[in-house]
Scaffold this motif. Structure first.
Motif, PDB file in Angstrom:
ATOM      1  N   LYS A 219       8.490 -17.563  -0.970  1.00  0.00           N
ATOM      2  CA  LYS A 219       8.879 -18.505   0.064  1.00  0.00           C
ATOM      3  C   LYS A 219       9.010 -17.755   1.386  1.00  0.00           C
ATOM      4  O   LYS A 219       9.715 -16.740   1.469  1.00  0.00           O
ATOM      5  CB  LYS A 219      10.214 -19.177  -0.294  1.00  0.00           C
ATOM      6  CG  LYS A 219      10.154 -20.047  -1.549  1.00  0.00           C
ATOM      7  CD  LYS A 219       9.260 -21.248  -1.337  1.00  0.00           C
ATOM      8  CE  LYS A 219       9.273 -22.161  -2.566  1.00  0.00           C
ATOM      9  NZ  LYS A 219       8.372 -23.316  -2.407  1.00  0.00           N
ATOM     10  N   LEU A 220       8.337 -18.256   2.379  1.00  0.00           N
ATOM     11  CA  LEU A 220       8.388 -17.632   3.694  1.00  0.00           C
ATOM     12  C   LEU A 220       9.377 -18.388   4.568  1.00  0.00           C
ATOM     13  O   LEU A 220       9.419 -19.626   4.558  1.00  0.00           O
ATOM     14  CB  LEU A 220       7.002 -17.643   4.345  1.00  0.00           C
ATOM     15  CG  LEU A 220       5.898 -16.905   3.573  1.00  0.00           C
ATOM     16  CD1 LEU A 220       4.560 -17.091   4.282  1.00  0.00           C
ATOM     17  CD2 LEU A 220       6.226 -15.427   3.443  1.00  0.00           C
ATOM     18  N   GLY A 221      10.160 -17.650   5.337  1.00  0.00           N
ATOM     19  CA  GLY A 221      11.151 -18.284   6.192  1.00  0.00           C
ATOM     20  C   GLY A 221      11.067 -17.782   7.617  1.00  0.00           C
ATOM     21  O   GLY A 221      10.361 -16.813   7.926  1.00  0.00           O
ATOM     22  N   GLY A 222      11.792 -18.446   8.504  1.00  0.00           N
ATOM     23  CA  GLY A 222      11.852 -18.027   9.890  1.00  0.00           C
ATOM     24  C   GLY A 222      10.506 -18.065  10.582  1.00  0.00           C
ATOM     25  O   GLY A 222       9.687 -18.958  10.361  1.00  0.00           O
ATOM     26  N   TYR A 223      10.291 -17.063  11.425  1.00  0.00           N
ATOM     27  CA  TYR A 223       9.050 -17.021  12.198  1.00  0.00           C
ATOM     28  C   TYR A 223       7.823 -16.833  11.311  1.00  0.00           C
ATOM     29  O   TYR A 223       6.694 -17.134  11.724  1.00  0.00           O
ATOM     30  CB  TYR A 223       9.118 -15.895  13.231  1.00  0.00           C
ATOM     31  CG  TYR A 223       8.964 -14.505  12.645  1.00  0.00           C
ATOM     32  CD1 TYR A 223       7.725 -13.875  12.631  1.00  0.00           C
ATOM     33  CD2 TYR A 223      10.058 -13.828  12.097  1.00  0.00           C
ATOM     34  CE1 TYR A 223       7.569 -12.611  12.092  1.00  0.00           C
ATOM     35  CE2 TYR A 223       9.909 -12.562  11.551  1.00  0.00           C
ATOM     36  CZ  TYR A 223       8.667 -11.961  11.551  1.00  0.00           C
ATOM     37  OH  TYR A 223       8.508 -10.710  11.013  1.00  0.00           O
ATOM     38  N   LYS A 224       8.037 -16.355  10.089  1.00  0.00           N
ATOM     39  CA  LYS A 224       6.908 -16.118   9.191  1.00  0.00           C
ATOM     40  C   LYS A 224       6.223 -17.418   8.764  1.00  0.00           C
ATOM     41  O   LYS A 224       5.099 -17.388   8.271  1.00  0.00           O
ATOM     42  CB  LYS A 224       7.362 -15.346   7.955  1.00  0.00           C
ATOM     43  CG  LYS A 224       7.742 -13.902   8.247  1.00  0.00           C
ATOM     44  CD  LYS A 224       8.039 -13.123   6.978  1.00  0.00           C
ATOM     45  CE  LYS A 224       8.343 -11.665   7.294  1.00  0.00           C
ATOM     46  NZ  LYS A 224       8.610 -10.872   6.062  1.00  0.00           N
ATOM     47  N   LYS A 225       6.883 -18.541   8.984  1.00  0.00           N
ATOM     48  CA  LYS A 225       6.273 -19.819   8.620  1.00  0.00           C
ATOM     49  C   LYS A 225       5.069 -20.163   9.497  1.00  0.00           C
ATOM     50  O   LYS A 225       4.190 -20.926   9.084  1.00  0.00           O
ATOM     51  CB  LYS A 225       7.312 -20.946   8.718  1.00  0.00           C
ATOM     52  CG  LYS A 225       8.354 -20.925   7.617  1.00  0.00           C
ATOM     53  CD  LYS A 225       9.265 -22.140   7.699  1.00  0.00           C
ATOM     54  CE  LYS A 225      10.240 -22.174   6.537  1.00  0.00           C
ATOM     55  NZ  LYS A 225      11.109 -23.376   6.582  1.00  0.00           N
ATOM     56  N   ILE A 226       5.043 -19.633  10.713  1.00  0.00           N
ATOM     57  CA  ILE A 226       3.928 -19.953  11.604  1.00  0.00           C
ATOM     58  C   ILE A 226       2.793 -18.922  11.496  1.00  0.00           C
ATOM     59  O   ILE A 226       1.682 -19.176  11.960  1.00  0.00           O
ATOM     60  CB  ILE A 226       4.382 -20.060  13.078  1.00  0.00           C
ATOM     61  CG1 ILE A 226       4.855 -18.698  13.590  1.00  0.00           C
ATOM     62  CG2 ILE A 226       5.481 -21.118  13.214  1.00  0.00           C
ATOM     63  CD1 ILE A 226       5.134 -18.681  15.077  1.00  0.00           C
ATOM     64  N   GLY A 265      -6.566 -11.956  14.047  1.00  0.00           N
ATOM     65  CA  GLY A 265      -6.004 -12.849  13.041  1.00  0.00           C
ATOM     66  C   GLY A 265      -5.281 -12.077  11.952  1.00  0.00           C
ATOM     67  O   GLY A 265      -4.192 -12.479  11.499  1.00  0.00           O
ATOM     68  N   ILE A 266      -5.857 -10.967  11.514  1.00  0.00           N
ATOM     69  CA  ILE A 266      -5.222 -10.143  10.480  1.00  0.00           C
ATOM     70  C   ILE A 266      -3.900  -9.567  10.984  1.00  0.00           C
ATOM     71  O   ILE A 266      -2.928  -9.456  10.223  1.00  0.00           O
ATOM     72  CB  ILE A 266      -6.183  -9.019  10.035  1.00  0.00           C
ATOM     73  CG1 ILE A 266      -7.362  -9.618   9.267  1.00  0.00           C
ATOM     74  CG2 ILE A 266      -5.457  -7.991   9.165  1.00  0.00           C
ATOM     75  CD1 ILE A 266      -8.459  -8.633   8.940  1.00  0.00           C
ATOM     76  N   LEU A 267      -3.837  -9.224  12.269  1.00  0.00           N
ATOM     77  CA  LEU A 267      -2.585  -8.709  12.838  1.00  0.00           C
ATOM     78  C   LEU A 267      -1.456  -9.728  12.703  1.00  0.00           C
ATOM     79  O   LEU A 267      -0.306  -9.367  12.439  1.00  0.00           O
ATOM     80  CB  LEU A 267      -2.783  -8.347  14.308  1.00  0.00           C
ATOM     81  CG  LEU A 267      -3.621  -7.096  14.602  1.00  0.00           C
ATOM     82  CD1 LEU A 267      -3.781  -6.903  16.099  1.00  0.00           C
ATOM     83  CD2 LEU A 267      -2.973  -5.853  13.970  1.00  0.00           C
ATOM     84  N   PHE A 268      -1.784 -11.017  12.876  1.00  0.00           N
ATOM     85  CA  PHE A 268      -0.776 -12.061  12.699  1.00  0.00           C
ATOM     86  C   PHE A 268      -0.303 -12.134  11.247  1.00  0.00           C
ATOM     87  O   PHE A 268       0.825 -12.557  10.974  1.00  0.00           O
ATOM     88  CB  PHE A 268      -1.332 -13.419  13.124  1.00  0.00           C
ATOM     89  CG  PHE A 268      -1.299 -13.668  14.602  1.00  0.00           C
ATOM     90  CD1 PHE A 268      -0.098 -13.931  15.248  1.00  0.00           C
ATOM     91  CD2 PHE A 268      -2.450 -13.616  15.346  1.00  0.00           C
ATOM     92  CE1 PHE A 268      -0.067 -14.160  16.622  1.00  0.00           C
ATOM     93  CE2 PHE A 268      -2.439 -13.839  16.713  1.00  0.00           C
ATOM     94  CZ  PHE A 268      -1.243 -14.115  17.357  1.00  0.00           C
TER      95      PHE A 268
END
Length: 434
Positions: A219-226, A265-268
């Motif tokens: 489960k991803l949370g916070g800013y990692k959701k975008i 894109g990979i950096l994101f």
């Protein structure tokens, strides 16, 4: 006329070798490229040089793009990024419109992730959603499978569209906007057909749970959701914007280049990796992506080699020396050729490469527009997919569907999707062409 007969025989024998005798495409393309070159007056030295030039020119940048695209897919699949994209779209559209949700999920995830891997990864979600919503798992499965196929055939950085762009010497960014429109039209054709025929697709069969992809459910949370969305969409946006903006400067040249756009894109996606063992995990995903793409890259390169021999013989250029007749047919010829090759070979990538090789001289002499022709070839490559396709059998085994029923559903649907995309290309070609 003799040269044309030679080309036709070589292509026919190539198809027979790959489909009937199960010869691997790499040696088949090289051997028949050599035969074609020798039969049309070339020497071993000149034909070999032609093959090597075609191989090298095709892979000088496509190879890295395919590899980086696969790396992005590995990161998203293994960090929960793909699951987040899927869950977000399902939450947005709700269970009532699940076929639409699965189509959008398949289209987005099918861009960086290989079809088979993406389908197996999403299969547990598909199974649960079918049980909870009452939607036939076959309807949801077909929606997902077709949208994955559409993304595979139309949207870079998948190998096929990249190979066509390379053969036509056109930037990847220029083909993305039209190909996305064609892809949407193709998926709409799929959804309409599923809506009309949903009662015929009800099944009590359960999927083979042994085929479910075992993945880590994070489960991803916070800013990692975008971040998964940013990693997926940023390269497409950068390449498209870079191609649209006519002003040429260092920044535009950088962002529109597919290699650097994909790396951005990979950096994101990198922050999705745990800080612990970051390097070892990234290296592991890189190695896995390399192993998965090695054969694809080589097939793409040998397809370019075969195409170079066709170009160097000048057969196609002389055949269509009267460009008025071809211009009047527009993109219909490349569309039908691509559809034929997919139907016969069962491989979208091989179909795209072969068709582009044949049609490339008509691009270089100005007879056909490269952007519209690329879209036509990509749309044509969608159908008809049947018993000579590995994904056809994967789908059958997972869902325990009989071959006749799958031919009447999956294979027929690929044909409808291909024609839907083809109609959109034809309309765009008719009304938007300069």
């Amino acid at each position: 006329m003799l040269a044309l007969i030679t080309l036709t025989v070589c292509i026919a024998l190539l198809i027979v070798a790959v489909t009937v005798f199960k010869v691997h495409p790499i040696p088949a393309l090289l051997v028949f490229g050599l035969i074609l070159g020798l039969a049309t007056g070339g020497t071993v030295t000149t034909v070999t040089e032609s093959l090597l030039n075609g191989f090298g020119n095709t892979l000088k940048w496509i190879g890295l793009i395919i590899l980086f695209g696969a790396l992005l897919g590995e990161i998203l699949s293994n960090t929960g990024g793909s699951d987040l994209i899927a869950d977000s779209i399902i939450a947005l559209f709700g269970t009532k419109y699940l076929p639409l949700s699965m189509a959008i999920i398949g289209f987005l995830i099918g861009i960086p992730v290989f079809m088979d891997v993406a389908y197996l990864t999403l299969l547990p979600t598909l199974h649960v959603l079918s049980k909870k919503s009452g939607h036939s798992i076959l309807v949801l499965g077909l929606s997902l499978a077709i949208s994955l196929t559409v993304a595979h055939a139309l949207i870079p950085p998948t190998p096929g569209p990249l190979a066509v762009a390379s053969a036509f010497n056109i930037s990847v960014g220029k083909i993305i906007p039209l190909n996305i429109v064609v892809a949407i039209a193709a998926i709409i054709g799929c959804l309409v057909w599923l809506k009309v025929n949903k009662n015929k697709l009800q099944t009590t069969n359960t999927i083979d749970t042994n085929k479910l992809q075992k993945t880590e459910n994070r489960k991803l949370g916070g800013y990692k959701k975008i971040l998964p969305f940013a990693a997926l969409l940023t390269p497409l946006i950068l390449m498209s914007v870079g191609a649209i903006i006519k002003e040429e400067n260092a920044i535009i040249a950088f962002i529109k280049n597919p290699i650097w756009a994909l790396l951005i894109g990979i950096l994101f996606a990198l922050p999705l990796l745990d800080k612990k063992d970051f390097s070892s995990k990234l290296n592991s995903y890189f190695n896995t992506a390399g192993a998965k793409t090695a054969i694809v890259i080589l097939i793409t390169g040998t397809g370019g080699a075969f195409g170079q021999v066709i170009k160097d013989t000048g057969i196609v250029s002389s055949l269509f020396s009267n460009t008025d007749s071809i211009s009047s047919m527009g993109i219909i010829v490349p569309f039908l050729l691509s559809m034929l090759f997919t139907t016969v070979t069962g491989s979208i990538t091989v179909s795209l490469i072969t068709t582009a090789s044949i049609v490339a001289p008509l691009i270089s002499n100005g007879t056909l527009d490269p952007t519209f022709t690329t879209a036509a070839i990509c749309a044509g490559s969608l159908g008809i997919i049947h018993v000579n396709s590995s994904f056809f059998w994967l789908f059958k085994e997972i869902h325990n569907v009989s071959v006749p029923k799958l031919l009447k559903s999956f294979s027929l649907l690929t044909a409808i999707v291909s024609l839907s995309g083809g109609v959109m290309v034809f309309l765009a070609y008719t009304f938007l062409r300069d």
